[in-house]
Design a protein around this motif. Structure first.
Motif, PDB file in Angstrom:
ATOM      1  N   ARG A   1       0.803  -1.214   0.000  1.00  0.00           N
ATOM      2  CA  ARG A   1       0.000   0.000   0.000  1.00  0.00           C
ATOM      3  C   ARG A   1       0.838   1.267   0.000  1.00  0.00           C
ATOM      4  O   ARG A   1       0.476   2.256  -0.593  1.00  0.00           O
ATOM      5  N   LEU A   2       1.944   1.227   0.679  1.00  0.00           N
ATOM      6  CA  LEU A   2       2.739   2.438   0.762  1.00  0.00           C
ATOM      7  C   LEU A   2       3.420   2.743  -0.553  1.00  0.00           C
ATOM      8  O   LEU A   2       3.797   3.860  -0.805  1.00  0.00           O
ATOM      9  N   HIS A   3       3.601   1.741  -1.375  1.00  0.00           N
ATOM     10  CA  HIS A   3       4.421   1.970  -2.554  1.00  0.00           C
ATOM     11  C   HIS A   3       3.664   1.855  -3.856  1.00  0.00           C
ATOM     12  O   HIS A   3       4.027   2.462  -4.836  1.00  0.00           O
ATOM     13  N   GLY A   4       2.663   1.085  -3.888  1.00  0.00           N
ATOM     14  CA  GLY A   4       1.951   0.945  -5.143  1.00  0.00           C
ATOM     15  C   GLY A   4       0.572   0.416  -4.869  1.00  0.00           C
ATOM     16  O   GLY A   4       0.148   0.321  -3.733  1.00  0.00           O
ATOM     17  N   LEU A   5      -0.084   0.061  -5.895  1.00  0.00           N
ATOM     18  CA  LEU A   5      -1.432  -0.444  -5.707  1.00  0.00           C
ATOM     19  C   LEU A   5      -1.393  -1.954  -5.659  1.00  0.00           C
ATOM     20  O   LEU A   5      -0.842  -2.595  -6.543  1.00  0.00           O
ATOM     21  N   ASP A   6      -1.933  -2.472  -4.638  1.00  0.00           N
ATOM     22  CA  ASP A   6      -2.009  -3.918  -4.568  1.00  0.00           C
ATOM     23  C   ASP A   6      -3.415  -4.345  -4.926  1.00  0.00           C
ATOM     24  O   ASP A   6      -4.345  -4.120  -4.182  1.00  0.00           O
ATOM     25  N   GLU A   7      -3.520  -4.956  -6.062  1.00  0.00           N
ATOM     26  CA  GLU A   7      -4.860  -5.308  -6.519  1.00  0.00           C
ATOM     27  C   GLU A   7      -5.498  -6.327  -5.575  1.00  0.00           C
ATOM     28  O   GLU A   7      -6.674  -6.261  -5.268  1.00  0.00           O
ATOM     29  N   ASP A   8      -4.691  -7.220  -5.119  1.00  0.00           N
ATOM     30  CA  ASP A   8      -5.216  -8.268  -4.246  1.00  0.00           C
ATOM     31  C   ASP A   8      -5.832  -7.697  -2.987  1.00  0.00           C
ATOM     32  O   ASP A   8      -6.875  -8.113  -2.525  1.00  0.00           O
ATOM     33  N   ALA A   9      -5.108  -6.726  -2.450  1.00  0.00           N
ATOM     34  CA  ALA A   9      -5.528  -6.204  -1.156  1.00  0.00           C
ATOM     35  C   ALA A   9      -6.907  -5.581  -1.243  1.00  0.00           C
ATOM     36  O   ALA A   9      -7.707  -5.671  -0.327  1.00  0.00           O
ATOM     37  N   GLU A  10      -7.128  -4.937  -2.371  1.00  0.00           N
ATOM     38  CA  GLU A  10      -8.395  -4.228  -2.475  1.00  0.00           C
ATOM     39  C   GLU A  10      -9.528  -5.200  -2.764  1.00  0.00           C
ATOM     40  O   GLU A  10     -10.683  -4.855  -2.724  1.00  0.00           O
ATOM     41  N   GLN A  11      -9.140  -6.397  -3.117  1.00  0.00           N
ATOM     42  CA  GLN A  11     -10.173  -7.317  -3.531  1.00  0.00           C
ATOM     43  C   GLN A  11     -11.005  -7.778  -2.351  1.00  0.00           C
ATOM     44  O   GLN A  11     -10.489  -8.292  -1.369  1.00  0.00           O
ATOM     45  N   LYS A  12     -12.246  -7.550  -2.480  1.00  0.00           N
ATOM     46  CA  LYS A  12     -13.121  -8.031  -1.448  1.00  0.00           C
ATOM     47  C   LYS A  12     -13.812  -9.241  -2.062  1.00  0.00           C
ATOM     48  O   LYS A  12     -14.043  -9.281  -3.259  1.00  0.00           O
ATOM     49  N   LEU A  13     -14.088 -10.174  -1.235  1.00  0.00           N
ATOM     50  CA  LEU A  13     -14.700 -11.359  -1.817  1.00  0.00           C
ATOM     51  C   LEU A  13     -16.194 -11.143  -1.998  1.00  0.00           C
ATOM     52  O   LEU A  13     -16.886 -10.778  -1.066  1.00  0.00           O
ATOM     53  N   PHE A  14     -16.636 -11.354  -3.195  1.00  0.00           N
ATOM     54  CA  PHE A  14     -18.060 -11.252  -3.451  1.00  0.00           C
ATOM     55  C   PHE A  14     -18.583 -12.633  -3.780  1.00  0.00           C
ATOM     56  O   PHE A  14     -17.959 -13.367  -4.544  1.00  0.00           O
ATOM     57  N   THR A  15     -19.696 -12.935  -3.224  1.00  0.00           N
ATOM     58  CA  THR A  15     -20.289 -14.211  -3.572  1.00  0.00           C
ATOM     59  C   THR A  15     -20.921 -14.088  -4.952  1.00  0.00           C
ATOM     60  O   THR A  15     -21.190 -12.988  -5.425  1.00  0.00           O
ATOM     61  N   GLU A  16     -21.126 -15.215  -5.543  1.00  0.00           N
ATOM     62  CA  GLU A  16     -21.728 -15.230  -6.877  1.00  0.00           C
ATOM     63  C   GLU A  16     -23.050 -14.467  -6.896  1.00  0.00           C
ATOM     64  O   GLU A  16     -23.304 -13.668  -7.773  1.00  0.00           O
ATOM     65  N   ASP A  17     -23.827 -14.735  -5.852  1.00  0.00           N
ATOM     66  CA  ASP A  17     -25.150 -14.111  -5.782  1.00  0.00           C
ATOM     67  C   ASP A  17     -25.020 -12.601  -5.766  1.00  0.00           C
ATOM     68  O   ASP A  17     -25.745 -11.892  -6.450  1.00  0.00           O
ATOM     69  N   ARG A  18     -24.071 -12.174  -4.944  1.00  0.00           N
ATOM     70  CA  ARG A  18     -23.910 -10.742  -4.784  1.00  0.00           C
ATOM     71  C   ARG A  18     -23.524 -10.106  -6.110  1.00  0.00           C
ATOM     72  O   ARG A  18     -24.096  -9.096  -6.517  1.00  0.00           O
ATOM     73  N   VAL A  19     -22.574 -10.733  -6.784  1.00  0.00           N
ATOM     74  CA  VAL A  19     -22.131 -10.189  -8.062  1.00  0.00           C
ATOM     75  C   VAL A  19     -23.310 -10.129  -9.022  1.00  0.00           C
ATOM     76  O   VAL A  19     -23.506  -9.154  -9.745  1.00  0.00           O
ATOM     77  N   GLN A  20     -24.133 -11.175  -8.965  1.00  0.00           N
ATOM     78  CA  GLN A  20     -25.305 -11.216  -9.832  1.00  0.00           C
ATOM     79  C   GLN A  20     -26.227 -10.038  -9.532  1.00  0.00           C
ATOM     80  O   GLN A  20     -26.670  -9.335 -10.423  1.00  0.00           O
ATOM     81  N   THR A  21     -26.502  -9.832  -8.238  1.00  0.00           N
ATOM     82  CA  THR A  21     -27.367  -8.720  -7.844  1.00  0.00           C
ATOM     83  C   THR A  21     -26.779  -7.402  -8.329  1.00  0.00           C
ATOM     84  O   THR A  21     -27.503  -6.549  -8.859  1.00  0.00           O
ATOM     85  N   LEU A  22     -25.488  -7.258  -8.122  1.00  0.00           N
ATOM     86  CA  LEU A  22     -24.859  -5.990  -8.492  1.00  0.00           C
ATOM     87  C   LEU A  22     -24.950  -5.785  -9.994  1.00  0.00           C
ATOM     88  O   LEU A  22     -25.235  -4.685 -10.468  1.00  0.00           O
ATOM     89  N   LYS A  23     -24.737  -6.865 -10.739  1.00  0.00           N
ATOM     90  CA  LYS A  23     -24.775  -6.715 -12.200  1.00  0.00           C
ATOM     91  C   LYS A  23     -26.177  -6.396 -12.682  1.00  0.00           C
ATOM     92  O   LYS A  23     -26.358  -5.606 -13.597  1.00  0.00           O
ATOM     93  N   GLU A  24     -27.138  -7.026 -12.022  1.00  0.00           N
ATOM     94  CA  GLU A  24     -28.523  -6.710 -12.388  1.00  0.00           C
ATOM     95  C   GLU A  24     -28.812  -5.244 -12.146  1.00  0.00           C
ATOM     96  O   GLU A  24     -29.440  -4.559 -12.931  1.00  0.00           O
ATOM     97  N   LEU A  25     -28.333  -4.791 -10.999  1.00  0.00           N
ATOM     98  CA  LEU A  25     -28.546  -3.403 -10.642  1.00  0.00           C
ATOM     99  C   LEU A  25     -27.880  -2.507 -11.677  1.00  0.00           C
ATOM    100  O   LEU A  25     -28.453  -1.512 -12.131  1.00  0.00           O
TER     101      LEU A  25
END
Lengths: 837, 632
Positions: free
Chosen positions: A401-425
């Motif tokens: 974080r102090l030096h660059g962007l860590d893609e992994d770190a920002e990754q929050k786990l989304f369940t399939e359902d959640r992603v589906q809801t978000l995409k529908e939205l």
């Protein structure tokens, strides 16, 4: 040290060549039964070293040799023992090593104990000697079948995986210094679910088997290489990343991955693995393994039969490093209103000192429960277990974080359902409006402001121009809200602060530059100087909400200049010189200087902020009382309903805050829009148009900064739509919002035109023109007076006033004088004005 | 009372074990649920809960170990969940046979546990560190103690002698502990430790006349300074996710004071700790905090925990909805009680009836809901113009204390602001949440005395404390300090600020006292204020305030419409006269005014009246502005 993720197949392939050889781990991890409760589940498929169990507990060392020799009977040619001597581990007592420590394999690379798996010895074990032999046999045979099963399962893939695995190994050895192979459990699962299940359920048997397989493969490929110790497999990402709160007795002795924050680390603890005893009489030496935290001191020397003649020799005993790490639930995982849980983790060998207090980590390890030890002086014991995790793998989530962007770190786990809801939205045509109205529903209207803040929450796309020398482009949108007191600015800020995971809230009144940036303090415990970061650094990749922006002292505000454009923070304090990242969006709120907004004045005049700072805000909104009847009525209705609507009604009307939060997190992580061709054209046109508006009246109405703002806003809008492409509609909305904000904040009250120079130079073009006119008039006046080298200040002012049809204020006069002085036409000394030349 | 009825109080473990034994042949008997149900049913019986002795008013050494007790408390901290042996196998010393035993509701196992038995069942429970409700006023304590019918055994009977012996054992143990403890540090002993030890001793020998203050060497972590009473480690066996920090509970559970619990670590000899890293790695502080001596911090194994919606002993324990008879009778009386209360409070507020009216509104205010970040229903009152003579504010606070169940007086002197800990802070070395003065139960009255403030320098801690107070008032939340991050805990505290001029803290409503008494007579007048009214009258007031706070409230569509119209009209005449913020406040005033009259929905009259008193208050503020000129 993450190695390229290995194909799961490779490891398994290795195992088929060594059926039922005891692993070198054998003695350190005797088969331990699942002790409590779920013994019904122990029956199935426990792959386990099949060496005679009775030997394992035997303290006598010499016979270990046969048992522990390399697991490879058919091994490719092994290196002779002289390599052993040259190995870095061998400096001490080579003879003893060769003689029979279980750690020195026959091949050149010594095996290293895995206390992370082995410390189960301290747990209650099935006492194999006292247990009826039938049970013992049953276990062995079960594990036999288990192991065979594993092998059969993997056997098929030898051919396909060989190539890949070889490549992996080569890469991994050359890249990583430590002979450690990190294995993503998800890959194991996708490869073979059954194997994965076994790994999770019986890590302490399966992982040594993995080790064995890897080593065999490796030494088959590279028979000449010598490693510091044998390769160890470190699985990570087990099951799902579990919350610490969900750990329960069923997880005991299973492989788990949890996330948390390190709060304490202990000093290094040397833990004795094996004690070295020497007879005082005949100098015969013997070794005793530590068993459940105890050493059974041999009372009789086997060589000379003297009793109580053996003494421990500490520097020839074997110790391993150990460290206690305490981790606490990360604040994001916590249910509201509860305090975070903590868990003790033991790190072994090279995992010691890998983490520091304050680090966010994902830890994979084996969950253990140990009963409180019985006190010899007490007849009854506490019926409580102590739990801890033996760490196998650490993954720092905020490492970069102090030096660059860590893609992994920002990754929050989304369940399939959640992603589906978000995409529908996201697919809904009015998603933008929906989201903006879901933002702070208790605050009435101010639609455009909410939209602006929404775009700020999403942010633009990051661009890296460091190759061309400009470094990173700012992707974060900064917003300033100004307006009358009591127009719920603070409430809006508070809402945003509560919404975003990495938000900070400060008040300009209370914060000093130090509180915003970073300060150096002496740690009370260690007396070391430590850098404590302030709000701006803490909200890196988040939003820093600053209330009462106008009350901030100038020195504090000056810090923001760097942060708001370069997005870094330079610190030179107490010998610590560094540059920290502060890629934060600033959401600030300011009150007008005269407590009430004066519509006759410009924004600058109203809030008295330096224009250098103002120009760094992408959007400046005025929050004013509209003062119109229809609005009043709607407002009243909104407020009254606030006071009697039930929770459910509210829920129905608006989007859940959690959904909104996930939506933003998802978009920020996964959506990275790029400008499309049409969009670029539209942006160019928009910019040219903006410039044109001003040029007609001889003023500049847009600067490149405004163009950048437009791009950011357009990108953010594309993110709202979950679109990977910035299209014309995004640009349209960005333009509209930008214009809207400008209309509010950059309107010249004298002319009614939008004038960007108010924000960029602090003075509207008309005002500047007027200043020049006055200066010219004054010059004429003086010239008209003829040759008078010195004049009275007051006299001159009155003359000018008499001559001009417009009212001339003293300030205006002073400015005119200054302008003329700059031209070297005159000088002002006290109350007299002297002509030069 | 038949003695048999008390078996479940005196020997609850017997009941539990009986059920456990009966379930052995039937694996799916669900005996655990049945046991809990059993106790719940018994407690539901009329007055049954009053038979259970309370830790709050009975000294610990009067209580029988392993008996059923109750405890009225606040969850101060939540420890990590712990795994224990739910079922274990032990060797019966007489028959040498292996028997299954139940480990639930117990801290220690009987001897001869077979750790490796396959029949062992590991179960999980959660420990809460609970303290008596902070700031609980004496009248509440007395009233609860008075209604208790628990028989605490007199010292002549059999039980105490037995108990006494157990205490001597405890004492011996303690002695041993302390000796062991002392051995390591060779330096001079700290006087507090000695004192603490002496204190313990004296307690054993002397007649237990009163509850002794906690031994000074152990910080019991009370939120407020000067608090007394036992704190307790409460072990919860089910649904612990439903509890939140700072919840107030009445806990019924099995008391466990086994001396074996007192910091096992102290008894460890050095050699064993060397090789058993699992135990030596916890710091000494952590062990002290997590396993304090059971004689000071008893363990309580919860059978039934009841959240307390209020802490007023005068109100029936059932919720208002369930008790319609009570509700309707109180509702009808409310208007008259209110009038009485008004006449009672007016002289105390120097004859200012308007201020007295606002004070009533403040006393019944309650955060009833939150809309995103906005707490609704809070009504922080700033009472400016308080005389600084004759410790007026202290006297005033004493009145408040008589009226509300829990309250706290915080003199905002520079020293207090700079030195007190307001915000709870996590202490990672001891792994506990060190409490602060703002860790209060819901509906506690916090009295801030700003007249104590003098000129001077606020240091960093002081600034932080003022910020915390500001946050508390504006957002009704406290940001607990977790060192690496802050965590926000919503709260519901009624803040009353007494000040000379306008307070430096924000407030929802400021009213300037208009004294009817001329300054020369002030002192004389103040000393003559009748502070102690009749008990029956006081009780009426106490009930009134608690009930008014618990009532539901609604606004009909009609009234909504007329409120809207009013607002639009007012804005039409003079847009500056009323802002959205003013409307917010007026709606709260109207709500509280209706509730104070026992009306559960807003009527047109109440709205007009709310408008009227707001008008009076504002006009007074404007007047006042002209007078001293340093107003904003």
């Amino acid at each position: 040290m993450s190695s390229p993720t290995s194909t799961p197949g490779g490891r398994k392939r290795g195992r088929n060549t060594n059926p039922s050889t005891p692993s070198s781990e054998g003695p350190t991890s005797p088969p331990s039964q699942r002790r409590r409760g779920q013994d019904s589940s122990t029956g199935d498929l426990m792959p386990m070293p099949t060496s005679p169990a009775t030997d394992m507990l035997s303290p006598a060392a010499p016979q270990d040799n046969s048992l522990l020799s390399s697991p490879r009977p058919s091994g490719t040619n092994l290196l002779p023992n002289e390599v052993d001597m040259s190995s870095p581990l061998m400096y001490g007592t080579p003879s003893s090593r060769v003689e029979g420590t279980p750690r020195s394999g026959v091949r050149g690379t010594p095996a290293r104990q895995r206390p992370d798996l082995g410390s189960v010895r301290k747990a209650p074990q099935v006492d194999l000697q006292s247990e009826p032999p039938s049970a013992d046999g049953a276990v062995t045979s079960e594990s036999n079948t288990g192991q065979r099963l594993v092998i059969w399962g993997t056997d098929v893939n030898v051919g396909t995986c060989k190539e890949k695995f070889q490549r992996k190994v080569m890469v991994f050895i050359s890249v990583v210094g430590d002979p450690v192979l990190n294995v993503n459990c998800l890959h194991v699962q996708s490869f073979d679910a059954e194997l994965y299940r076994q790994l999770i359920c019986y890590p302490q048997e399966v992982i040594p088997t993995f080790d064995m397989a890897v080593n065999e493969l490796f030494f088959e490929r590279f028979p000449d290489s010598i490693l510091e110790f044998q390769i160890q497999v470190r699985p990570y990402n087990a099951l799902k990343t579990r919350n610490m709160r969900n750990l329960n007795p069923e997880d005991i002795d299973q492989l788990i991955t949890i996330s948390g924050m390190v709060i304490r680390t202990s000093q290094l603890i040397p833990e004795m693995q094996e004690a070295f005893f020497q007879c005082q009489v005949c100098a015969f030496s013997t070794r005793v393994e530590v068993d459940r935290g105890r050493i059974a001191e041999p009372s009789v020397c086997r060589n000379c039969n003297t009793t109580h003649s053996l003494a421990i020799v500490h520097n020839r005993s074997v110790f391993s490093d150990k460290q206690m790490v305490k981790i606490q639930e990360s604040p994001e995982d916590m249910p509201a209103g509860q305090t975070p849980h903590t868990t003790i983790v033991y790190a072994h060998n090279d995992l010691v000192d890998k983490v520091q207090p304050g680090d966010r980590i994902n830890i994979t390890g084996v969950y253990r429960a140990v009963p409180m030890r019985a006190n010899p002086r007490q007849s009854n014991v506490k019926s409580v277990y102590k739990t801890h995790i033996d760490a196998i793998h650490f993954h720092k989530t905020d490492e970069k974080r102090l030096h660059g962007l860590d893609e992994d770190a920002e990754q929050k786990l989304f369940t399939e359902d959640r992603v589906q809801t978000l995409k529908e939205l996201a697919a809904k045509p009015d998603v933008y409006e929906r989201l903006s109205s879901a933002l702070a529903p208790s605050i009435y209207e101010h639609e455009d402001i909410k939209k602006g803040i929404l775009l700020q929450l999403f942010g633009g796309a990051r661009k890296d121009f460091s190759q061309t020398g400009r470094g990173n482009f700012r992707a974060d949108v900064n917003i300033l809200l100004c307006g009358d007191p009591g127009t719920s600015k603070s409430q809006l800020l508070q809402y945003v602060y509560n919404l975003v995971p990495r938000g900070q809230y400060t008040s300009g009144k209370g914060s000093s530059a130090v509180g915003l940036t970073a300060y150096v303090m002496r740690d009370p415990e260690t007396r070391q100087l430590v850098l404590q970061t302030g709000a701006l650094v803490l909200s890196d990749n988040g939003i820093c909400c600053i209330d009462e922006f106008d009350k901030m002292s100038d020195s504090t505000r000056s810090v923001l200049h760097e942060v708001m454009e370069q997005q870094t923070l330079s610190i030179a304090k107490a010998g610590i010189i560094c540059q920290l990242n502060a890629r934060t969006s600033v959401l600030a709120a300011a009150n007008p200087i005269e407590s009430q907004w004066n519509p006759k004045k410009t924004t600058i005049e109203n809030i008295q902020l330096p224009h250098t700072l103002l120009s760094r805000f992408d959007l400046i909104f005025l929050m004013l009382d509209p003062q119109d009847e229809a609005y009043d009525r709607r407002l009243a209705h909104h407020l009254v309903s606030l006071y009697y609507q039930s929770e459910e009604q509210i829920e129905e009307e608006f989007l859940d805050m959690a959904v909104l939060r996930d939506y933003i997190a998802y978009a920020r992580t996964y959506i990275n829009p790029r400008l499309s061709e049409e969009a670029s054209q539209a942006l160019i046109e928009a910019y040219v148009d903006m410039r044109k508006i001003g040029s007609g009246r001889g003023m500049v109405s847009a600067y490149p900064r405004q163009l950048e703002s437009l791009i950011r806003l357009a990108e953010a809008h594309a993110k709202v739509r979950f679109s990977e492409k910035v299209e014309t509609i995004d640009v349209e909305e960005a333009k509209r919002l930008h214009r809207e904000a400008l209309k509010q904040s950059a309107t010249d009250p004298r002319t009614g035109f939008v004038d960007i120079s108010i924000l960029t130079t602090g003075m509207s073009a008309t005002a500047r023109k007027r200043k020049e006119e006055v200066a010219q008039a004054l010059k004429k006046l003086i010239q008209a007076k003829g040759k008078t080298p010195a004049m009275k200040y007051q006299q001159l002012l009155e003359d000018l006033r008499g001559q001009s049809e417009n009212a001339i204020t003293k300030e205006l006069f002073d400015e005119a004088l200054r302008a003329l002085a700059d031209e070297d036409y005159l000088t002002v000394t006290g109350k007299t004005v002297r002509l030069l030349a | 009372m038949m003695p048999s009825t008390h078996d479940w109080i005196n020997n609850p473990l017997g009941v539990v074990e009986g059920m456990f034994a009966a379930s052995q042949n039937n694996p799916n008997s669900g005996w655990e649920a049945k046991a809990v149900e059993f106790f719940k049913d018994h407690l539901k019986e009329k007055d049954a809960h009053t038979w259970v002795p309370s830790l709050n008013d009975v000294p610990l050494h009067y209580l029988k170990p392993n008996s059923l007790v109750k405890f009225r408390c606040l969850i101060q901290d939540m420890f990590d969940p712990e795994f224990y042996m739910g079922v274990y196998e032990a060797v019966d010393p007489s028959t040498k046979a292996k028997v299954l035993r139940c480990g639930k509701y117990k801290d220690v196992t009987e001897c001869g546990v077979d750790f490796d038995s396959r029949n062992t069942v590991t179960a999980e429970r959660q420990t809460f560190y609970c303290v008596p409700i902070p700031g609980e006023n004496p009248w509440v304590k007395e009233s609860y103690a008075g209604s208790s019918q628990a028989r605490v055994v007199p010292s002549t009977s059999y039980a105490p002698t037995r108990q006494k012996r157990s205490y001597e054992e405890d004492d011996d143990m303690d002695d041993m502990d302390t000796q062991m403890q002392r051995e390591p540090h060779t330096g001079p002993q700290s006087p507090t430790e000695q004192h603490g030890n002496g204190d313990c001793k004296r307690r054993e020998t002397e007649a237990p006349s009163s509850q002794t203050a906690p031994a000074s060497h152990l910080d019991l972590n009370f939120p407020l300074p000067g608090e007394k009473g036992p704190s307790c480690l409460v072990k919860v066996y089910e649904d612990w996710d439903g509890f939140k920090l700072n919840d107030t509970l009445e806990v019924f559970g099995i008391l466990s004071v086994s001396p074996a619990l007192s910091a096992l670590a102290d008894k460890k000899d050095a050699s064993s700790s060397l090789l058993d890293p699992t135990e030596c790695m916890e710091t000494a502080e952590e062990q002290r905090v997590h396993s304090p001596p059971a004689s000071l911090v008893p363990r309580l194994h919860v059978l039934y925990a009841k959240p307390l919606p209020h802490n007023n002993p005068l109100l029936p324990s059932a919720t208002l909805e369930d008790n319609s008879a009570f509700l309707s009778s109180t509702l009808s009386e409310m208007a008259s009680v209110r009038a009485e209360l008004l006449t009672f409070l007016t002289p105390i507020l120097l004859g200012d009836a308007l201020a007295a009216e606002y004070l009533i509104l403040h006393l019944i205010s309650n955060v009833y809901s939150r809309r995103d970040v906005l707490p609704l229903g809070k009504f922080t009152l700033n009472l400016s113009g308080c005389p600084t003579v004759a410790s007026y504010t202290e006297r005033f606070y004493q009145i408040i204390q008589q009226l509300v169940p829990s309250s706290y007086y915080l003199g905002m002197s520079l020293q207090n602001m700079n030195q007190m800990r307001f915000v709870p802070k996590k202490d990672y070395s001891a792994n506990r949440l060190v409490s602060g003065a703002l860790q209060l139960a819901r509906n506690t009255s916090l009295f801030l005395d700003e007249t104590q403030l003098e000129q001077g320098q606020l240091d960093t801690a002081g600034v932080r404390n003022v910020t915390a107070l500001g946050n508390l008032i504006t957002w009704q939340k406290v940001d607990y300090d977790f060192n690496y991050h802050q965590m926000e805990f919503p709260c519901n505290i009624n803040v009353l600020i007494a000040s000379e001029g306008r307070s430096l803290l924000p407030s929802d409503c400021q009213i300037h006292l208009q004294s009817q008494i001329t300054p020369p007579h002030m002192e004389e007048y103040l000393s003559s204020i009748h502070v102690h009214p009749q008990a029956s009258q006081l009780n009426k007031f106490r009930m009134y305030l608690s009930v008014a706070r618990l009532l539901n409230y609604s606004i009909s569509d009609e009234v909504t419409k007329s409120v809207e119209d009013d607002f639009v009209d007012m804005r039409k005449d003079d847009p500056q006269s009323i802002s959205a913020e003013d409307l917010h406040r007026m709606l709260v005033v109207a709500r509280l005014l209706s509730l104070s009259l026992g009306q559960t929905s807003l009527s047109r009259d109440s709205w007009l009246r709310a408008k009227h008193i707001e008008l009076l208050r504002r006009s007074r503020m404007e007047q006042h502005t002209c007078v001293n000129g340093n107003e904003p």
